[in-house]
Design an enzyme around this catalytic site. Structure first.
Site, short mmCIF file in Angstrom:
data_model
loop_
_atom_site.label_atom_id
_atom_site.label_comp_id
_atom_site.label_asym_id
_atom_site.label_seq_id
_atom_site.Cartn_x
_atom_site.Cartn_y
_atom_site.Cartn_z
N ASN A 11 6.87 15.48 -16.98
CA ASN A 11 8.32 15.61 -17.21
C ASN A 11 8.64 14.84 -18.48
O ASN A 11 8.66 13.61 -18.46
CB ASN A 11 9.10 15.04 -16.02
CG ASN A 11 10.59 15.00 -16.28
OD1 ASN A 11 11.09 15.66 -17.20
ND2 ASN A 11 11.32 14.23 -15.48
N TRP A 12 8.87 15.58 -19.54
CA TRP A 12 9.12 14.93 -20.84
C TRP A 12 10.54 14.37 -20.96
O TRP A 12 10.87 13.75 -21.96
CB TRP A 12 8.89 15.92 -21.97
CG TRP A 12 7.44 16.15 -22.29
CD1 TRP A 12 6.35 15.54 -21.72
CD2 TRP A 12 6.92 17.05 -23.28
NE1 TRP A 12 5.20 16.01 -22.29
CE2 TRP A 12 5.52 16.94 -23.25
CE3 TRP A 12 7.51 17.95 -24.18
CZ2 TRP A 12 4.69 17.68 -24.10
CZ3 TRP A 12 6.69 18.69 -25.02
CH2 TRP A 12 5.30 18.56 -24.97
N LYS A 13 11.39 14.66 -19.99
CA LYS A 13 12.80 14.22 -20.06
C LYS A 13 13.37 14.61 -21.44
O LYS A 13 13.09 15.70 -21.91
CB LYS A 13 12.91 12.71 -19.80
CG LYS A 13 12.11 12.29 -18.58
CD LYS A 13 12.43 10.90 -18.14
CE LYS A 13 11.48 10.51 -17.03
NZ LYS A 13 12.00 9.48 -16.16
N HIS A 96 16.37 16.28 -10.01
CA HIS A 96 15.78 15.00 -10.45
C HIS A 96 16.83 13.90 -10.28
O HIS A 96 18.02 14.13 -10.49
CB HIS A 96 15.34 15.11 -11.91
CG HIS A 96 14.48 13.96 -12.35
ND1 HIS A 96 15.01 12.74 -12.68
CD2 HIS A 96 13.14 13.84 -12.46
CE1 HIS A 96 14.01 11.93 -13.01
NE2 HIS A 96 12.86 12.56 -12.88
N GLU A 98 17.66 11.53 -12.09
CA GLU A 98 18.50 11.26 -13.28
C GLU A 98 19.63 12.27 -13.37
O GLU A 98 20.74 11.93 -13.81
CB GLU A 98 17.61 11.28 -14.55
CG GLU A 98 16.74 10.04 -14.60
CD GLU A 98 15.45 10.20 -15.40
OE1 GLU A 98 15.29 11.19 -16.13
OE2 GLU A 98 14.58 9.30 -15.26
N GLU A 169 10.10 11.16 -5.16
CA GLU A 169 10.24 10.19 -6.24
C GLU A 169 11.17 9.08 -5.80
O GLU A 169 12.40 9.22 -5.88
CB GLU A 169 10.82 10.88 -7.48
CG GLU A 169 9.95 11.99 -8.02
CD GLU A 169 10.09 12.15 -9.53
OE1 GLU A 169 9.07 12.17 -10.20
OE2 GLU A 169 11.24 12.24 -10.01
N GLY A 175 10.24 5.20 -14.02
CA GLY A 175 10.40 4.58 -15.34
C GLY A 175 10.50 3.07 -15.28
O GLY A 175 10.86 2.43 -16.27
N SER A 215 6.17 6.18 -12.01
CA SER A 215 5.24 5.30 -12.72
C SER A 215 3.77 5.60 -12.41
O SER A 215 2.95 4.68 -12.30
CB SER A 215 5.58 3.83 -12.45
OG SER A 215 6.88 3.54 -12.90
N GLY A 236 6.39 11.13 -15.63
CA GLY A 236 7.31 11.00 -16.75
C GLY A 236 6.60 10.41 -17.96
O GLY A 236 5.89 11.08 -18.69
N GLY A 237 6.78 9.11 -18.15
CA GLY A 237 6.29 8.42 -19.35
C GLY A 237 4.83 8.71 -19.68
O GLY A 237 4.48 8.92 -20.86
C1 PEP Z 1 9.95 11.23 -13.60
O1 PEP Z 1 10.63 11.31 -14.59
O2 PEP Z 1 10.00 12.13 -12.75
C2 PEP Z 1 9.04 10.08 -13.43
C3 PEP Z 1 8.36 9.98 -12.33
O3 PEP Z 1 9.01 9.17 -14.47
P1 PEP Z 1 7.93 7.99 -14.69
O4 PEP Z 1 6.56 8.59 -14.43
O5 PEP Z 1 8.11 7.57 -16.10
O6 PEP Z 1 8.25 6.91 -13.69
#
Ligand code: PEP
Length: 254
Positions: A11-13, A96, A98, A169, A175, A215, A236-237
């Site tokens: 997930n590049w956000k 999500h 966010e 999640e 994040g 994470s 994500g990251g």
């Molecule tokens: C996400 O954006 O769904 C996520 C899990 O982010 P991260 O891996 O950066 O915690």
């Protein structure tokens, strides 16, 4: 237990422009990935065509991060399911945290979006559920996730739900660098599967791919995804760097 394929989705956000997406795809395609594991990248809308073209014929999926629940209309700034179909995406993240936190996404809109995707496309939704930190501290995380599933999946039948991907999640782990322990993640993913069995039936519950997200990194992917009810990760990251994302996929496949 059903034969579920492991599935890692990035997930590049709101990171990476078109040039960045091209660079990622060029580098990613040169690296060796293990066979037998599904991979997708969920990008901002403007980068989807670039990725669909770059990944054509490679088996790597492309996903959007949101969609509107109407086919068309006066909804300034929104993107509809037919538009995603036109571009050729395979997946769409729905609900999500966010979007729930910053953009007013509710279980009701999540439910409408799931219905629209399932009824009018073959785009597979990746439904995100999970509790906040204070909810976990109060010990009500299962109640929260249970209520989300009931509302998000209202009116969807078993054959439809079998196609769904669910990403558990915990919001406190997204994040933040704080990962749920593999046991905490397994406990909730098993709970989700049990909930699906009670809402539908065991065969449906066994068919659903359940990812963990929060994470996930190359260093912890193997322990988390090695758990019996965790079929992959929403990342994500750690999905932004082609080498790092490839190492994470390799670790998940072990
Ligand atoms: C996400 O954006 O769904 C996520 C899990 O982010 P991260 O891996 O950066 O915690």
């Amino acid at each position: 237990m059903a034969d579920r394929v492991k599935f890692i989705a990035g997930n590049w956000k709101m990171f990476k422009d078109i040039e960045g997406a091209k660079e990622f795809a060029d580098a990613f395609l040169k690296l060796n990935r293990p066979a037998g594991i599904k991979v997708a990248v969920c990008a901002p809308f403007l980068q989807l065509t670039t990725l669909v073209d770059a990944f054509a014929g490679t088996g790597i999926g492309v996903g959007a991060q949101n969609v509107h629940f109407e086919d068309s209309g006066a909804f300034t700034g929104e993107i509809a399911v037919p538009m995603l179909k036109e571009v050729g995406v395979d997946y769409c993240i729905i609900g999500h945290s966010e979007r729930r936190e910053y953009f007013g996404e509710t279980d009701e809109t999540v439910n409408k979006k799931l219905k629209k995707l399932f009824n009018t496309s073959d785009i597979i939704p990746i439904l995100c559920v999970g509790e906040k930190l204070d909810e976990r501290e109060a010990g009500v995380q299962q109640d929260i996730v249970s209520a989300q599933l009931e509302k998000d999946l209202a009116g969807l039948d078993a054959d439809t739900v079998k196609e769904l991907v669910i990403a558990y999640e915990p919001i406190w782990a997204i994040g933040t660098g704080k990962t749920a322990t593999p046991d905490q993640a397994q406990e909730m993913c098993a709970f989700i599967r049990g909930k699906l069995a009670s809402m539908y039936d065991q065969a449906t519950a066994d068919a659903v791919i359940i990812q963990y997200g929060g994470s996930v990194k190359p260093g912890n992917a193997k322990d988390i995804i090695g758990k019996p009810d965790i079929d992959g990760a929403l990342v994500g990251g750690a999905s932004l760097d082609p080498e790092g994302f490839t190492s994470l996929i390799a670790a998940a496949a072990e």
